[in-house]
Design a protein around this motif. Structure first.
Motif, PDB file in Angstrom:
ATOM      1  N   ASN A 110       0.785  -1.257  -0.123  1.00  0.00           N
ATOM      2  CA  ASN A 110       0.060  -0.145   0.082  1.00  0.00           C
ATOM      3  C   ASN A 110       0.678   1.307   0.017  1.00  0.00           C
ATOM      4  N   LEU A 111       2.151   1.198   0.770  1.00  0.00           N
ATOM      5  CA  LEU A 111       2.838   2.429   0.709  1.00  0.00           C
ATOM      6  C   LEU A 111       3.482   2.738  -0.782  1.00  0.00           C
ATOM      7  N   GLN A 112       3.944   1.454  -1.314  1.00  0.00           N
ATOM      8  CA  GLN A 112       4.398   1.737  -2.858  1.00  0.00           C
ATOM      9  C   GLN A 112       3.493   2.339  -3.568  1.00  0.00           C
ATOM     10  N   LEU A 113       2.045   1.752  -3.558  1.00  0.00           N
ATOM     11  CA  LEU A 113       1.082   2.132  -4.444  1.00  0.00           C
ATOM     12  C   LEU A 113       0.795   3.647  -4.089  1.00  0.00           C
ATOM     13  N   GLU A 114       0.700   4.007  -2.801  1.00  0.00           N
ATOM     14  CA  GLU A 114       0.586   5.420  -2.481  1.00  0.00           C
ATOM     15  C   GLU A 114       1.361   6.558  -3.118  1.00  0.00           C
ATOM     16  N   GLN A 115       2.517   6.077  -3.207  1.00  0.00           N
ATOM     17  CA  GLN A 115       3.633   6.854  -3.892  1.00  0.00           C
ATOM     18  C   GLN A 115       4.028   6.602  -5.217  1.00  0.00           C
ATOM     19  N   GLU A 116       3.155   5.679  -5.812  1.00  0.00           N
ATOM     20  CA  GLU A 116       2.981   5.403  -7.380  1.00  0.00           C
ATOM     21  C   GLU A 116       4.494   4.928  -7.604  1.00  0.00           C
ATOM     22  N   ARG A 117       4.782   3.964  -6.990  1.00  0.00           N
ATOM     23  CA  ARG A 117       5.947   3.118  -7.331  1.00  0.00           C
ATOM     24  C   ARG A 117       5.677   1.768  -7.736  1.00  0.00           C
ATOM     25  N   GLU A 118       5.638   1.620  -9.114  1.00  0.00           N
ATOM     26  CA  GLU A 118       4.989   0.272  -9.596  1.00  0.00           C
ATOM     27  C   GLU A 118       6.213  -0.614 -10.127  1.00  0.00           C
ATOM     28  N   ASP A 119       7.323  -0.325  -9.846  1.00  0.00           N
ATOM     29  CA  ASP A 119       8.284  -1.325 -10.492  1.00  0.00           C
ATOM     30  C   ASP A 119       9.456  -1.513  -9.017  1.00  0.00           C
ATOM     31  N   THR A 120       8.937  -1.518  -7.966  1.00  0.00           N
ATOM     32  CA  THR A 120       9.616  -1.698  -6.772  1.00  0.00           C
ATOM     33  C   THR A 120      10.016  -3.220  -6.504  1.00  0.00           C
ATOM     34  N   GLU A 121      11.186  -3.539  -6.405  1.00  0.00           N
ATOM     35  CA  GLU A 121      11.432  -4.962  -5.902  1.00  0.00           C
ATOM     36  C   GLU A 121      11.117  -4.937  -4.271  1.00  0.00           C
ATOM     37  N   LEU A 122      10.562  -6.266  -3.866  1.00  0.00           N
ATOM     38  CA  LEU A 122      10.261  -6.518  -2.371  1.00  0.00           C
ATOM     39  C   LEU A 122      11.452  -6.613  -1.735  1.00  0.00           C
ATOM     40  N   PRO A 123      11.837  -5.818  -0.627  1.00  0.00           N
ATOM     41  CA  PRO A 123      12.727  -5.805   0.173  1.00  0.00           C
ATOM     42  C   PRO A 123      13.204  -7.047   0.896  1.00  0.00           C
ATOM     43  N   ASP A 124      14.182  -7.278   1.357  1.00  0.00           N
ATOM     44  CA  ASP A 124      14.679  -8.521   1.993  1.00  0.00           C
ATOM     45  C   ASP A 124      13.962  -8.905   3.397  1.00  0.00           C
ATOM     46  N   ASP A 125      13.504  -7.779   4.114  1.00  0.00           N
ATOM     47  CA  ASP A 125      12.945  -7.945   5.377  1.00  0.00           C
ATOM     48  C   ASP A 125      11.363  -8.315   5.361  1.00  0.00           C
ATOM     49  N   ILE A 126      10.882  -8.366   3.966  1.00  0.00           N
ATOM     50  CA  ILE A 126       9.527  -8.948   3.540  1.00  0.00           C
ATOM     51  C   ILE A 126       9.539 -10.370   4.062  1.00  0.00           C
ATOM     52  N   ALA A 127       8.696 -10.939   5.041  1.00  0.00           N
ATOM     53  CA  ALA A 127       8.873 -12.303   5.538  1.00  0.00           C
ATOM     54  C   ALA A 127       8.384 -13.222   4.356  1.00  0.00           C
ATOM     55  N   LEU A 128       7.645 -12.914   3.461  1.00  0.00           N
ATOM     56  CA  LEU A 128       6.955 -13.754   2.388  1.00  0.00           C
ATOM     57  C   LEU A 128       7.953 -13.855   1.248  1.00  0.00           C
ATOM     58  N   LYS A 129       8.884 -12.913   1.200  1.00  0.00           N
ATOM     59  CA  LYS A 129       9.725 -12.919  -0.154  1.00  0.00           C
ATOM     60  C   LYS A 129      10.177 -14.255  -0.621  1.00  0.00           C
ATOM     61  N   SER A 130      10.761 -15.116   0.292  1.00  0.00           N
ATOM     62  CA  SER A 130      11.005 -16.290  -0.186  1.00  0.00           C
ATOM     63  C   SER A 130      10.148 -17.318  -0.894  1.00  0.00           C
ATOM     64  N   ARG A 131       8.917 -16.871  -0.909  1.00  0.00           N
ATOM     65  CA  ARG A 131       7.871 -17.612  -1.615  1.00  0.00           C
ATOM     66  C   ARG A 131       7.206 -17.128  -2.736  1.00  0.00           C
ATOM     67  N   LEU A 132       8.026 -15.833  -3.247  1.00  0.00           N
ATOM     68  CA  LEU A 132       7.415 -15.074  -4.248  1.00  0.00           C
ATOM     69  C   LEU A 132       8.240 -14.933  -5.343  1.00  0.00           C
ATOM     70  N   PHE A 133       9.519 -15.967  -5.591  1.00  0.00           N
ATOM     71  CA  PHE A 133      10.263 -15.888  -6.807  1.00  0.00           C
ATOM     72  C   PHE A 133       9.726 -16.774  -7.989  1.00  0.00           C
ATOM     73  N   GLY A 134       8.673 -17.453  -7.851  1.00  0.00           N
ATOM     74  CA  GLY A 134       8.152 -18.216  -8.938  1.00  0.00           C
ATOM     75  C   GLY A 134       7.057 -17.533  -9.689  1.00  0.00           C
ATOM     76  N   ASP A 135       6.544 -18.116 -10.989  1.00  0.00           N
ATOM     77  CA  ASP A 135       5.575 -17.430 -11.530  1.00  0.00           C
ATOM     78  C   ASP A 135       4.282 -17.676 -10.824  1.00  0.00           C
ATOM     79  N   MET A 136       3.493 -16.497 -10.590  1.00  0.00           N
ATOM     80  CA  MET A 136       2.068 -16.671  -9.907  1.00  0.00           C
ATOM     81  C   MET A 136       1.145 -15.766 -10.543  1.00  0.00           C
ATOM     82  N   ILE A 137      -0.157 -16.236 -10.322  1.00  0.00           N
ATOM     83  CA  ILE A 137      -1.094 -15.335 -11.126  1.00  0.00           C
ATOM     84  C   ILE A 137      -1.761 -14.579 -10.083  1.00  0.00           C
ATOM     85  N   PRO A 138      -2.037 -13.321 -10.569  1.00  0.00           N
ATOM     86  CA  PRO A 138      -2.327 -12.282  -9.298  1.00  0.00           C
ATOM     87  C   PRO A 138      -4.003 -12.022  -9.628  1.00  0.00           C
ATOM     88  N   PHE A 139      -4.830 -12.397  -8.508  1.00  0.00           N
ATOM     89  CA  PHE A 139      -6.271 -11.990  -8.629  1.00  0.00           C
ATOM     90  C   PHE A 139      -6.396 -10.640  -7.601  1.00  0.00           C
TER      91      PHE A 139
END
Length: 364
Positions: A110-139
């Motif tokens: 929500n912070l990135q979207l409020e600041q209109e940063r649409e190409d920011t990579e997830l930082p390392d301190d995001i707990a779920l980051k390790s599960r978000l490297f593969g291809d996934m479908i967003p709904f």
């Protein structure tokens, strides 16, 4: 107290950088001895002390604090604070669905979207980051049920797991707005021969229809659902959420009565919506007066179906459950009132554009 607040408190307490990370199943077992009595003990890794917070689906979420310069007493305080927090979480049961990790990612998104940063990579301190490297479908799922009680994270996650599998990730964004991430492999499960005949867009559309039907049958009210092609969330998540939010906004304007919105079907609508309002009204005036046709629900439905069926008279008549001659009569009436013959490509394009301009300006 949320895990992000815990992280901030640890930084204030120690003066060191703290973080939260979810480890994969293999690392959870090898580092923390998952399943053993020692699984709640801290470990030293990469000059950080990691203390387990909770386990979810075989994965340990742990809190880290930089080790350099910490006294033995401070190490004990860190461990005590984290274990106390873990005990409180266990009592609430929140950790069973991974809700804390999802809330952490939600705040960052929500912070990135409020600041209109649409190409920011997830930082390392995001707990779920390790599960978000593969291809996934967003709904993206949005509820319009203003007077109904909010749907709980746990109940929605349980429903999603019944439709997808245990690897689905649910992220609550705003109130009554949820981001759903599912493995891309869900599109390729089943008969390979049948799949070869369908495009990825068709498969995504079918998956969305099934998901929307499941949710609509479970809870009363109106739900809008949008889906986008597969992404690698660690790099493309913010841009995907921005696209899905825009898709639902456009769907509400241009697809009244529909609740599943697909971005690849809204290219022209996106263009029309980007035109300044004054210019849109000017264009409507220059094209001519189509009010009598576009304000008539029957005529508007006829035109929408005609364009949906790619201007095929026979298929449009079938879709509308009317005789072919009845449809031809309506098309002739439109020509008499507007001068435009929608069976001609040029006139059809003008009428389609006019419909879109009329819809968006009528809402102002």
């Amino acid at each position: 107290m949320e895990s992000e607040i815990l992280r901030q408190k640890l930084e204030q307490l120690t003066g060191k950088k703290a973080g939260i990370k979810q480890f994969g199943r293999q690392d959870s077992k090898s580092l923390f001895g998952l399943g053993s009595q020692e699984s709640d003990q801290p470990v030293i890794l990469d000059d950080n002390i990691w203390t387990p917070l909770y386990e979810n689906d075989g994965r340990i979420t742990a809190v880290s604090v930089e080790m350099e310069g910490l006294s033995a007493m401070e190490v004990q305080l860190v461990h005590f604070a984290v274990r106390s927090f873990a005990t409180a979480l266990k009592a609430t049961g929140v950790k069973e669905e991974g809700e804390m990790e999802a809330l952490q990612l939600s705040k960052w998104l929500n912070l990135q979207l409020e600041q209109e940063r649409e190409d920011t990579e997830l930082p390392d301190d995001i707990a779920l980051k390790s599960r978000l490297f593969g291809d996934m479908i967003p709904f993206l799922l949005i509820s319009e049920n203003v007077h109904n009680a909010p749907i709980s994270y746990r109940s929605l996650m349980k429903l999603l797991r019944s439709y997808f599998d245990s690897t689905v990730i649910l992220i609550p964004l705003q109130e009554k707005e949820w981001l759903i991430l599912a493995r891309k492999e869900l599109l390729t499960d089943g008969d390979d021969k049948e799949e070869e005949e369908e495009s990825e867009d068709d498969l995504l559309s079918q998956t969305s229809m099934g998901l929307h039907e499941l949710i609509a049958n479970e809870w009363v009210g109106v739900f809008h659902l949008a889906v986008a092609p597969a992404i690698v969330p660690v790099k493309g998540l913010t841009g995907a959420v921005a696209l899905l939010r825009e898709t639902i906004i456009l769907g509400r304007i241009f697809q009244v009565g529909e609740y599943i919105h697909l971005p690849w079907e809204l290219h022209l609508e996106r263009l029309v919506n980007s035109i300044p309002d004054a210019r849109r009204r000017q264009l409507l005036g220059q094209i001519g007066d189509y009010t009598s046709v576009l304000s008539d629900k029957e005529m508007l439905q006829t035109l929408e179906t005609f364009f949906e069926m790619e201007c095929n008279v026979s298929e449009t008549a079938k879709k509308l459950y009317i005789h072919r001659n009845t449809l031809l009569y309506r098309l002739d009436k439109i020509k008499q009132e507007t001068g435009a013959d929608v069976r001609s490509f040029g006139d059809a394009a003008i009428v389609k554009l006019t419909m879109l301009l009329y819809k968006v300006t009528k809402r102002k």
